[in-house]
Design an enzyme around this catalytic site. Structure first.
Site, PDB file in Angstrom:
ATOM      1  N   ASP A 201      20.777  -1.797 -50.491  1.00 45.97           N
ATOM      2  CA  ASP A 201      19.520  -1.805 -49.746  1.00 45.97           C
ATOM      3  C   ASP A 201      18.395  -2.113 -50.717  1.00 45.97           C
ATOM      4  O   ASP A 201      18.635  -2.433 -51.882  1.00 45.97           O
ATOM      5  CB  ASP A 201      19.288  -0.465 -49.031  1.00 45.97           C
ATOM      6  CG  ASP A 201      18.541  -0.640 -47.713  1.00 45.97           C
ATOM      7  OD1 ASP A 201      17.428  -1.197 -47.743  1.00 45.97           O
ATOM      8  OD2 ASP A 201      19.055  -0.222 -46.666  1.00 45.97           O
ATOM      9  N   HIS A 271      16.699  -6.339 -46.567  1.00 44.52           N
ATOM     10  CA  HIS A 271      17.087  -5.154 -47.353  1.00 44.52           C
ATOM     11  C   HIS A 271      17.750  -5.604 -48.658  1.00 44.52           C
ATOM     12  O   HIS A 271      18.764  -5.052 -49.085  1.00 44.52           O
ATOM     13  CB  HIS A 271      18.014  -4.251 -46.540  1.00 44.52           C
ATOM     14  CG  HIS A 271      17.315  -3.553 -45.409  1.00 44.52           C
ATOM     15  ND1 HIS A 271      16.389  -2.565 -45.618  1.00 44.52           N
ATOM     16  CD2 HIS A 271      17.402  -3.714 -44.059  1.00 44.52           C
ATOM     17  CE1 HIS A 271      15.924  -2.136 -44.434  1.00 44.52           C
ATOM     18  NE2 HIS A 271      16.517  -2.827 -43.482  1.00 44.52           N
ATOM     19  N   GLU A 335      16.003  -5.772 -39.651  1.00 45.54           N
ATOM     20  CA  GLU A 335      14.669  -5.618 -40.239  1.00 45.54           C
ATOM     21  C   GLU A 335      14.364  -6.675 -41.296  1.00 45.54           C
ATOM     22  O   GLU A 335      13.736  -6.390 -42.319  1.00 45.54           O
ATOM     23  CB  GLU A 335      14.509  -4.204 -40.822  1.00 45.54           C
ATOM     24  CG  GLU A 335      14.590  -3.126 -39.745  1.00 45.54           C
ATOM     25  CD  GLU A 335      14.435  -1.721 -40.306  1.00 45.54           C
ATOM     26  OE1 GLU A 335      13.855  -0.875 -39.612  1.00 45.54           O
ATOM     27  OE2 GLU A 335      14.909  -1.463 -41.426  1.00 45.54           O
ATOM     28  N   TRP A 476      20.706   8.525 -42.317  1.00 42.27           N
ATOM     29  CA  TRP A 476      19.862   7.829 -43.288  1.00 42.27           C
ATOM     30  C   TRP A 476      19.236   8.879 -44.196  1.00 42.27           C
ATOM     31  O   TRP A 476      18.794   9.932 -43.737  1.00 42.27           O
ATOM     32  CB  TRP A 476      18.782   7.012 -42.578  1.00 42.27           C
ATOM     33  CG  TRP A 476      19.355   5.972 -41.658  1.00 42.27           C
ATOM     34  CD1 TRP A 476      19.473   6.045 -40.306  1.00 42.27           C
ATOM     35  CD2 TRP A 476      19.919   4.706 -42.041  1.00 42.27           C
ATOM     36  NE1 TRP A 476      20.065   4.902 -39.815  1.00 42.27           N
ATOM     37  CE2 TRP A 476      20.349   4.066 -40.861  1.00 42.27           C
ATOM     38  CE3 TRP A 476      20.085   4.065 -43.267  1.00 42.27           C
ATOM     39  CZ2 TRP A 476      20.942   2.808 -40.868  1.00 42.27           C
ATOM     40  CZ3 TRP A 476      20.675   2.810 -43.268  1.00 42.27           C
ATOM     41  CH2 TRP A 476      21.096   2.192 -42.080  1.00 42.27           C
ATOM     42  N   THR A 477      19.173   8.583 -45.492  1.00 41.44           N
ATOM     43  CA  THR A 477      18.918   9.652 -46.456  1.00 41.44           C
ATOM     44  C   THR A 477      17.609   9.507 -47.228  1.00 41.44           C
ATOM     45  O   THR A 477      17.475  10.075 -48.316  1.00 41.44           O
ATOM     46  CB  THR A 477      20.087   9.746 -47.457  1.00 41.44           C
ATOM     47  OG1 THR A 477      20.187   8.519 -48.185  1.00 41.44           O
ATOM     48  CG2 THR A 477      21.395  10.038 -46.750  1.00 41.44           C
TER      49      THR A 477
END
Length: 767
Positions: A201, A271, A335, A476-477
């Site tokens: 990412d 990303h 995205e 998601w972190t």
């Protein structure tokens, strides 16, 4: 003549004389089986019980080893495994492949428990494994150790969906291989079978690629934003890690032993900041990233479309496919905002050469070219629902995250789809309004919300539902920096997703699920998995009741179980009264509360000393945000703050809170605790500036407005020289009397971010 497995096994249970019982009387199994009938008697599972499996069957040996190890770890039993034929009449566990029955699904099984022993029958290893999972659940109805009496049951089981997944984001925050394995154990305990692994990412690259060592050398470690990114002397602190190929293969094998396929995700064309940072030639000309890798949000950096870039991507994917034998390879596709492509003469010339009308079609062409390489290698492309835009590759599978529209469109076009819509299947959202929730997204998605999700929505026509592979929860972190917080966000909601993915609607219900929940929470604890207990706790609110008393009201986001309370004394909380209405109690009372379901505790006892400061104070989670644009439950970034870091609920695009109907008739002293955050958010998809008041002093103020955020300013508390001090800072002021009760709008006046102030708590002390 070969028989249908479902019909054959239902017939067998009838012949054995088992009687169906209502769900509440059945063993506490999750997911609930397709068909379960309960007979008379029990089988004593003890250290003397042996597990028998066919000689030379390596696959079933793996299942036997897993079952033996799980019973040892969670029940304290030590069973032996044998591939010799059991003695006639020996009471044992038998694992059998059945070749004369046709399975409707590779994961179907039959489990039989009687006074004579246990049998698990299935055509395939997967079915035998899931029968073993069910047997393990029968053996762990509680936290006790030693011999356990298994109820006589006959279970036929087969899953509703083929894809029952959990996505783990290891980029925003890194998990050790041991933590990944612990999450895999939790997945296996719920019969989940796909782990999507988010490995690349904008914030980093987590997988070793031998052809491009710079990916991990340059971006696997980063400096955190704000005060957390430096030590006490201002020296940068680096954070991160990556998985070697050997570690990744070990995790793949560990998952496969638990019937879990690991699907890697390598994001294109967006990303991509980490990859472009390591190899700038991959980016659009003139747009080498200048910022660090510690921002969240949507970056504008996209891969370019040169042949050399596709050589890079193909080479990376070849190494990935050598590690991960999964049929599917996830390529992201989400995205990918297009300003760099739109501004690049080189990109525009390529579009003209290809005869493409717009950048959406270029992204479709890009994804199609990557997909062609995967197809040539015998794999299938899966991506987020943006891969539908501009046209979709013929054999692509769509993972729908922007609601269910992507799944509806994909199924209509004849493409397979996995439902993974935000926000309900996004596990980084809060599970309750409790201040004890871990950091994450601010919207509340409860356990009941999770269980109520429909994986086969009416919007998809019945004839197209064959394209629904299943569903997937995503963790998601960005804001989950510890293993404990990841586990708390995943569980227990993932237990709910597991059941709606496995069990048919006609055999499950919310009431039945909650009856079985305490047993499953106990199993998670036995596996060393920490689940979120805050949603089960009652939240306390206080109101004055004269000079020396308060009215204590207890409420819950999740209406489950009963709340018991104690006001001092040695009596255990389990025998204390059940809360039914607000309590009028003297100041100074020690109030203890705990939630129970059928006599079993949910969560831990919570203690409150009912003091005037507690009465007069509200934390950010007890206030309203003003606009609800992008609400996050953020953690203070200070490394110097003593104790746990503060967790603050705020709208980062409009940092503003409302205290409803405050009694301002006598005026009050106000005490607030505030913290300053690094504004590390890429707002490529949010062009509007952050809304803050205009400051009067150079450092800004904390403002209190009467009635509305445009109403009279009744207090302005200068922030002074506290900026970048780290931790919590205290401000004090006096507010004059205004007749009646009024809403208070609480805002900050400051220069535009990067530094952003947030309100931890506020106390209003009447004069």
């Amino acid at each position: 003549m070969m028989l249908n497995l479902r019909k054959a096994l239902i017939l067998s249970t009838c012949l054995l004389g088992f009687a169906a019982l209502p769900v509440w009387a059945a063993p506490a199994l999750t997911p609930i089986p397709a068909q379960m009938t309960v007979g008379e008697g029990t089988f004593a599972l003890s250290d003397t019980t042996q597990i028998y499996m066919p000689a030379g069957d390596a696959e079933l040996m793996g299942v036997a080893v897993w079952l033996r190890d799980m019973l040892k770890e969670t029940r304290g039993l030590t069973l032996e495994i044998s591939d010799a034929a059991p003695a006639e009449g020996e009471k044992a566990i038998r694992l059998n492949r059945i070749q004369t029955l046709v399975a409707e699904d590779d994961e179907a099984y039959h489990l039989g428990v009687s006074k004579e022993g246990v049998t698990i029958d299935a055509v395939n290893r997967a079915g035998i494994f899931y029968g073993a999972v069910t047997l393990w659940q029968l053996a762990t109805p509680d936290a006790a150790k030693g011999t356990v009496d298994l109820p006589a049951v006959s279970i036929f089981d087969t899953p509703r969906f083929k894809w029952r997944g959990l996505m783990i984001d290891s980029v925003r925050h890194f998990q050790t291989p041991e933590e990944i394995k612990r999450l895999i154990d939790g997945m296996a305990s719920q019969k989940l079978n796909v782990m999507q692994w988010h490995l690349t990412d904008d914030q980093g690259w987590r997988l070793e690629i031998k052809a491009y060592p710079g990916l991990t050398a340059k971006t696997a470690f980063r400096q955190e934003a704000g005060a957390a990114g430096v030590d006490g002397k201002g020296k940068p602190l680096m954070y991160g890690g990556f998985y070697t190929q050997d570690q990744a293969r070990d995790i793949v094998a560990y998952a496969a032993a638990r019937n879990i396929t690991v699907v890697p995700e390598i994001d294109v064309p967006g990303h991509a900041t980490a990859a472009i940072t390591a190899y700038p030639e991959l980016g659009t000309e003139g747009t080498v990233p200048k910022q660090g890798l510690s921002d969240w949000g949507v970056y504008p950096n996209l891969y370019n479309v040169k042949d050399s870039t596709f050589t890079f991507i193909d080479t990376v994917l070849d190494e990935v496919m050598d590690i991960f034998p999964s049929r599917y390879i996830h390529v992201g596709g989400d995205e990918a905002i297009k300003p760099q492509w739109e501004a690049s003469p080189e990109i525009q010339a390529k579009m003209k050469e290809l005869g493409l009308k717009n950048e959406m079609e270029l992204q479709s062409w890009f994804i199609g070219r990557v997909g062609q390489h995967l197809t040539e290698k015998g794999r299938r492309l899966i991506g987020w629902d943006e891969i539908l835009e501009g046209g979709i590759a013929p054999d692509a599978t769509v993972m729908s995250w922007r609601g269910i529209d992507g799944a509806v469109a994909a199924a209509k076009l004849g493409h397979d789809t996995v439902l993974s819509p935000a926000p309900v299947l996004y596990l980084n959202h809060r599970q309750s309004g409790s201040p004890d929730e871990p950091p994450g997204r601010g919207q509340i998605i409860t356990l009941k919300d999770a269980y109520s999700f429909n994986p086969a929505p009416d919007e998809i026509a019945p004839e197209a539902r064959k394209h629904i592979l299943g569903l997937q929860g995503n963790i998601w972190t960005e804001h989950a920096r510890t293993d404990e917080r990841i586990e708390r966000q995943v569980f227990p909601r993932m237990v709910a997703f597991a059941e709606i993915g496995w069990s048919a609607p006609e055999v499950r219900s919310w009431s039945g699920f909650t009856e079985r929940l305490p047993a499953d929470l106990s199993r998670l604890t036995a596996l060393g998995i920490r689940y979120d207990q805050a949603p089960f706790d009652a939240q306390l609110s206080l109101a004055p009741a004269g000079a020396a008393k308060v009215v204590a009201t207890l409420s819950k986001d999740l209406e489950l179980g009963e709340v018991r309370y104690a006001t001092g004394g040695p009596a255990p909380i389990v025998t204390s009264p059940v809360y039914s209405e607000p309590l009028t109690l003297p100041l100074g009372t020690q109030l203890t509360t705990q939630t129970f379901l059928n006599g079993q505790p949910l969560g831990q006892p919570k203690g409150y000393l009912l003091t005037r400061p507690l009465l007069e104070t509200r934390v950010s989670q007890q206030l309203e945000t003003c606009a609800g644009k992008l609400v996050l439950n953020l953690e203070d970034d200070s490394t110097d703050y003593k104790g746990d870091r503060a967790v603050i609920l705020m709208d980062i695009l409009n940092p503003c809170w409302i205290w409803r109907k405050a009694d301002t008739s006598k005026g009050f002293d106000v005490t607030v605790h505030v913290a300053d955050f690094p504004f590390n958010f890429q707002l490529g998809n949010h062009p509007d500036p952050v809304k803050v008041d205009a400051p009067v002093t150079p450092e800004g103020e904390f403002n209190i407005h009467l009635d509305t955020c445009e109403g009279p300013l009744v207090a302005a508390l200068p922030l002074g020289k506290m900026i970048r001090r780290g931790g919590l800072n205290e401000l004090r002021a006096e507010v004059p009397a205004t007749a009646g009760a009024h809403d208070l709008c609480l805002t900050f006046a400051q220069k535009a971010p990067p530094v952003q102030w947030a309100l931890k708590d506020i106390r209003l002390s009447p004069k």
